[in-house]
Design an enzyme around this catalytic site. Structure first.
Site, PDB file in Angstrom:
ATOM      1  NE  ARG A   1      -2.870  -3.404  -1.437  1.00 49.41           N
ATOM      2  CZ  ARG A   1      -2.520  -4.295  -0.529  1.00 49.41           C
ATOM      3  NH1 ARG A   1      -1.256  -4.644  -0.406  1.00 49.41           N
ATOM      4  NH2 ARG A   1      -3.429  -4.870   0.244  1.00 49.41           N
TER       5      ARG A   1
ATOM      6  CE  LYS B   1      -6.453  -0.582   4.590  1.00 52.76           C
ATOM      7  NZ  LYS B   1      -7.696  -0.705   3.795  1.00 52.76           N
TER       8      LYS B   1
ATOM      9  CG  HIS C   1      -6.301  -8.753   1.095  1.00 48.38           C
ATOM     10  ND1 HIS C   1      -6.477  -9.162  -0.211  1.00 48.38           N
ATOM     11  CD2 HIS C   1      -6.133  -7.400   1.029  1.00 48.38           C
ATOM     12  CE1 HIS C   1      -6.423  -8.118  -1.021  1.00 48.38           C
ATOM     13  NE2 HIS C   1      -6.216  -7.050  -0.286  1.00 48.38           N
TER      14      HIS C   1
ATOM     15  CG  HIS D   1      -5.068   0.953  -3.978  1.00 47.33           C
ATOM     16  ND1 HIS D   1      -4.283   0.642  -2.874  1.00 47.33           N
ATOM     17  CD2 HIS D   1      -6.147   0.127  -3.908  1.00 47.33           C
ATOM     18  CE1 HIS D   1      -4.875  -0.316  -2.172  1.00 47.33           C
ATOM     19  NE2 HIS D   1      -5.991  -0.648  -2.784  1.00 47.33           N
TER      20      HIS D   1
ATOM     21  CE1 TYR E   1      -6.344  -7.385  -6.950  1.00 47.69           C
ATOM     22  CE2 TYR E   1      -6.595  -8.490  -4.847  1.00 47.69           C
ATOM     23  CZ  TYR E   1      -6.307  -7.361  -5.575  1.00 47.69           C
ATOM     24  OH  TYR E   1      -5.997  -6.200  -4.927  1.00 47.69           O
TER      25      TYR E   1
ATOM     26  NE  ARG F   1      -3.573  -2.212   2.781  1.00 43.23           N
ATOM     27  CZ  ARG F   1      -3.327  -3.364   3.392  1.00 43.23           C
ATOM     28  NH1 ARG F   1      -2.132  -3.568   3.950  1.00 43.23           N
ATOM     29  NH2 ARG F   1      -4.239  -4.312   3.443  1.00 43.23           N
TER      30      ARG F   1
END
Length: 308
Positions: free
Chosen positions: A256, A185, A279, A253, A288, A162
Site C-alpha cells: 500500500r 477506517k 487518510h 502494508h 510520502y 489496506r
C-alpha cells in the site's frame, strides 16, 4: 495494586468507549488500547493523590498533575511514541467527559505530548513490487490458493487497499468494475479506481476458487472455505520476500505504501492520493513526500557527475 474507581467514573469510562464504538467506528483493538491508557492514567491519579478517583477528582486534574503523569511515564521507560498515544487517549476521554459533566478540561487538553521522529513508510521499488506479486503466486501447491494470494496482494499494490479492506470485499462487489466503493477506517467511504491488472487477478482467482460466493460472503476464502485470515497473507509475503532477498519491511502494508509512493513519483497530486488512501488528514499522506525526497536524493547522489 487494586484500582479504586467510583462506579460513576467506571460508567463514564465505559460510556466513552461505547461512544467511540458507535459514532466514530473505531476498531476494537484501538478501543481496547485507549481504555487501557485511560485506566493507567486513573491508576496514576489514585496513587498520586492517595484517594479513589471518582468524577469529582477527575474533574479537578491540574497542570502539575499532568506534568507528574508525564514524568511518571518517562521514569517507567515508556517511549515518546507510546507517551503521545496515551496522552491522546486521555485527552479524547476528557473532551467527552467535560462535555458530559460540564467542567473545564484545559489542564488536560493543554498538556504537550513529547516529540518523536515519525517512522517513514518503506516502499518497495516498482520492480520489487511486481516481483513480490509474481513470487507470492508460486508459494502454494494449489493453483487456486496461489491465484488468491496474488489477487489480494495485487489489490494492495494496484488499488492502495489496506489488507482488511481487500479481505472485506464481498460477493456483492462482484464483478469488479472500474471502481470500488470502500469503507475504511472510521467508516469513511471512498471510491477507488480498479486497474485492469487487478480486475484480471481477481477474475483468475474466482475462476479457480472451489467455493460458491453469495452476495454476503467474503470473496477471499481460506482452504476450508471460511473467510481468509490476514495472517496467511502476511506469512506468504514473508516467504516471498525472503526468497527475493527483500528487507523485513516488505510486508503487505508496504505494498500500500508502494502504491502511494509510486503515484507520487509519477506526478500524482497529494490531495488525490489522500482520497485514494482514505487518510482522514493530509498530514498522514504528507509522509510520502519525505519518502519521495529520500528517493530523489539517492538518485541524485548516485548519478550526478558532481555529486561524488
Amino acid at each position: 495494586m487494586t484500582l479504586e474507581i467510583s462506579p460513576a467514573a467506571r460508567d463514564a469510562l465505559e460510556g466513552w468507549i461505547a461512544h467511540g464504538r458507535a459514532l466514530r467506528g473505531a476498531a476494537e483493538t484501538t478501543l481496547t488500547a485507549y481504555r487501557a491508557d485511560v485506566i493507567d492514567f486513573i491508576a496514576f491519579l489514585t496513587a498520586h493523590h492517595a484517594e479513589p478517583q471518582g468524577l469529582a477528582p477527575l474533574a479537578r486534574v491540574t497542570t502539575p498533575d499532568m506534568r507528574a503523569f508525564m514524568a511518571h511515564l518517562r521514569a517507567d521507560g515508556v517511549s515518546h511514541r507510546s507517551m503521545a498515544r496515551k496522552l491522546s487517549a486521555v485527552k479524547s476521554f476528557y473532551r467527552w467527559l467535560s462535555e458530559r459533566e460540564g467542567f473545564e478540561p484545559t489542564a488536560v487538553l493543554s498538556a504537550r505530548a513529547p516529540k518523536f521522529q515519525k517512522k517513514l513508510p518503506r516502499p518497495l521499488s516498482e520492480d520489487a513490487a511486481r516481483a513480490m506479486i509474481d513470487t507470492v503466486e508460486t508459494q502454494s501447491g494449489e493453483g487456486w490458493i496461489g491465484a488468491r494470494d496474488a489477487a489480494v496482494v495485487t489489490l494492495l499494490y494496484g488499488c492502495g487497499l489496506r489488507i482488511s479492506e481487500a479481505l472485506g470485499l464481498r460477493g456483492r462487489d462482484l464483478p469488479l468494475g472500474e471502481s470500488l466503493r470502500i469503507t475504511g477506517k472510521g467508516r469513511k467511504e471512498r471510491i477507488v479506481p480498479v486497474i485492469p491488472i487487478a480486475r484480471r487477478a481477481v477474475e483468475t482467482y474466482l475462476k479457480l476458487c472451489p467455493f460458491e460466493i453469495a452476495a454476503d460472503d467474503q470473496i477471499f476464502r481460506g482452504k476450508r472455505g471460511g473467510a481468509l485470515n490476514p495472517r496467511l497473507i502476511q506469512k506468504v509475503t514473508e516467504t516471498a520476500r525472503m526468497q527475493l532477498g527483500l528487507p523485513a519491511t516488505a510486508t503487505p502494508h508496504a505494498m500500500r505504501h508502494s502504491f502511494a509512493t509510486h503515484l507520487l513519483s509519477a506526478g500524482g497530486d497529494l490531495r488525490a492520493i489522500q482520497e485514494l488512501l482514505g487518510h482522514a488528514s493530509l498530514s498522514t499522506t504528507q509522509a510520502y513526500t519525505s519518502v519521495d525526497t529520500v528517493h530523489l536524493m539517492k538518485v541524485y547522489l548516485d548519478t550526478h557527475p558532481k555529486a561524488g
